[in-house]
Structure formats: structure tokens, C-alpha cells
Design a protein around this motif. Structure first.
Motif, mmCIF file in Angstrom:
data_model
loop_
_atom_site.group_PDB
_atom_site.id
_atom_site.type_symbol
_atom_site.label_atom_id
_atom_site.label_comp_id
_atom_site.label_asym_id
_atom_site.label_seq_id
_atom_site.Cartn_x
_atom_site.Cartn_y
_atom_site.Cartn_z
ATOM 1 N N THR A 41 4.063 8.170 -4.403
ATOM 2 C CA THR A 41 2.989 7.209 -4.660
ATOM 3 C C THR A 41 3.530 5.807 -4.895
ATOM 4 O O THR A 41 2.924 5.007 -5.586
ATOM 5 C CB THR A 41 2.141 7.651 -5.868
ATOM 6 O OG1 THR A 41 3.014 7.796 -7.003
ATOM 7 C CG2 THR A 41 1.422 8.953 -5.591
ATOM 8 N N VAL A 42 4.678 5.518 -4.313
ATOM 9 C CA VAL A 42 5.278 4.202 -4.448
ATOM 10 C C VAL A 42 4.764 3.306 -3.316
ATOM 11 O O VAL A 42 4.840 3.667 -2.145
ATOM 12 C CB VAL A 42 6.820 4.287 -4.408
ATOM 13 C CG1 VAL A 42 7.437 2.897 -4.466
ATOM 14 C CG2 VAL A 42 7.325 5.166 -5.530
ATOM 15 N N ALA A 43 4.234 2.158 -3.692
ATOM 16 C CA ALA A 43 3.709 1.230 -2.684
ATOM 17 C C ALA A 43 4.845 0.614 -1.873
ATOM 18 O O ALA A 43 5.912 0.320 -2.405
ATOM 19 C CB ALA A 43 2.898 0.138 -3.362
ATOM 20 N N GLU A 44 4.584 0.440 -0.595
ATOM 21 C CA GLU A 44 5.513 -0.222 0.316
ATOM 22 C C GLU A 44 4.791 -1.393 0.954
ATOM 23 O O GLU A 44 3.572 -1.395 1.088
ATOM 24 C CB GLU A 44 5.991 0.750 1.391
ATOM 25 C CG GLU A 44 6.787 1.915 0.840
ATOM 26 C CD GLU A 44 7.199 2.903 1.918
ATOM 27 O OE1 GLU A 44 6.992 2.628 3.120
ATOM 28 O OE2 GLU A 44 7.722 3.966 1.556
ATOM 29 N N VAL A 45 5.560 -2.394 1.361
ATOM 30 C CA VAL A 45 4.967 -3.598 1.943
ATOM 31 C C VAL A 45 4.751 -3.425 3.441
ATOM 32 O O VAL A 45 5.529 -2.759 4.124
ATOM 33 C CB VAL A 45 5.831 -4.849 1.661
ATOM 34 C CG1 VAL A 45 7.142 -4.813 2.420
ATOM 35 C CG2 VAL A 45 5.053 -6.110 1.952
ATOM 36 N N THR A 46 3.673 -3.991 3.920
ATOM 37 C CA THR A 46 3.415 -4.124 5.350
ATOM 38 C C THR A 46 2.940 -5.555 5.572
ATOM 39 O O THR A 46 2.487 -6.208 4.631
ATOM 40 C CB THR A 46 2.371 -3.106 5.858
ATOM 41 O OG1 THR A 46 2.344 -3.148 7.281
ATOM 42 C CG2 THR A 46 0.993 -3.383 5.318
ATOM 43 N N THR A 47 3.070 -6.046 6.781
ATOM 44 C CA THR A 47 2.597 -7.389 7.082
ATOM 45 C C THR A 47 1.377 -7.288 7.970
ATOM 46 O O THR A 47 1.398 -6.625 9.002
ATOM 47 C CB THR A 47 3.694 -8.226 7.780
ATOM 48 O OG1 THR A 47 4.844 -8.258 6.935
ATOM 49 C CG2 THR A 47 3.217 -9.636 8.040
ATOM 50 N N ARG A 101 0.851 -1.186 0.000
ATOM 51 C CA ARG A 101 0.000 0.000 0.000
ATOM 52 C C ARG A 101 0.883 1.231 0.000
ATOM 53 O O ARG A 101 2.039 1.190 0.418
ATOM 54 C CB ARG A 101 -0.969 0.001 1.180
ATOM 55 C CG ARG A 101 -0.424 0.571 2.489
ATOM 56 C CD ARG A 101 0.557 -0.377 3.130
ATOM 57 N NE ARG A 101 1.089 0.093 4.406
ATOM 58 C CZ ARG A 101 2.361 0.428 4.574
ATOM 59 N NH1 ARG A 101 3.206 0.425 3.571
ATOM 60 N NH2 ARG A 101 2.798 0.787 5.756
ATOM 61 N N VAL A 102 0.342 2.342 -0.493
ATOM 62 C CA VAL A 102 1.032 3.617 -0.387
ATOM 63 C C VAL A 102 0.784 4.114 1.034
ATOM 64 O O VAL A 102 -0.375 4.230 1.450
ATOM 65 C CB VAL A 102 0.496 4.638 -1.421
ATOM 66 C CG1 VAL A 102 1.131 6.003 -1.202
ATOM 67 C CG2 VAL A 102 0.728 4.138 -2.842
ATOM 68 N N PRO A 103 1.849 4.348 1.811
ATOM 69 C CA PRO A 103 1.638 4.796 3.188
ATOM 70 C C PRO A 103 0.821 6.086 3.231
ATOM 71 O O PRO A 103 1.018 6.978 2.409
ATOM 72 C CB PRO A 103 3.058 5.027 3.717
ATOM 73 C CG PRO A 103 3.927 4.181 2.843
ATOM 74 C CD PRO A 103 3.267 4.195 1.492
#
Length: 105
Positions: free
Chosen positions: A71-77, A63-65
Motif C-alpha cells: 500500500t505504498v504510493a508511487e509517483v506517476t506523471t 497513487r498506490v498502483p
């Protein structure tokens, strides 16, 4: 989205993955972000057999924080908790991995 059980999301997971206050940013909206999260959950078809004995499965979600200047998506768990609600009905609760309190919004 096709779920046969209730789905809830913790406040922390909502703030991290769904909430979006900047209406001037590209295509991001809360409705779209919630749709993307539920779509991913549905696509992965988290079955009881995939859950550990505690009823928890982990899911990586891009998701984009919120509030990000880019607008670069980053991973979250995310942790997906399978259990029963206060009426003894099945429910999946989405929270951030490592979150101690799984209370939903």
C-alpha cells in the motif's frame, strides 16, 4: 470538485490511477482514488498561463498502483490537456504522460 470546465480521463490514466478491483484492501476504492486525483488537479489550479503552447501541463501524482501487493504510493506523471470538446466547450483531459491517444473513458 469546483471545476468550471468539463474534465475527462483517458482509459490508460483511469486504469493506472483510479481503477481498483480489490475490495478487501485497506481504504482504497475507485471513488476515493478518483476524488484524490481530482482534488490534486483542483489544488494545483492549472491555469492557461501555466500551459505550454500545445495546451499541456504535467502533474506528478502519487497513487498506490492497481493490483499492488503493498500500500505504498508511487509517483506517476500525468499530462493535463486543455482544449475544446466536440461541441466547442472547454475541457481538460487527463492522460498518462507520453500517451499518444487522449481519448477519454
Amino acid at each position: 470538485m469546483g471545476f468550471r470546465v468539463a474534465v475527462a480521463i483517458s482509459r490508460a490514466a483511469w486504469l493506472d490511477c483510479v481503477e481498483w478491483a480489490d475490495t478487501t484492501a485497506s481504504h482504497e476504492t475507485e471513488d476515493r482514488r478518483l476524488h484524490d486525483l481530482l482534488y490534486e488537479l483542483n489544488e494545483r489550479a492549472v491555469l492557461a498561463s501555466e500551459l505550454d503552447p500545445e495546451g499541456v501541463a504535467l502533474m506528478r501524482f502519487y497513487r498506490v498502483p492497481a493490483g499492488a501487493k503493498h500500500t505504498v504510493a508511487e509517483v506517476t506523471t500525468l499530462a493535463l490537456h486543455s482544449g475544446m470538446d466536440e461541441h466547442d466547450m472547454p475541457i481538460i483531459t487527463i492522460s498518462l504522460a507520453g500517451e499518444a491517444d487522449y481519448s477519454a473513458v
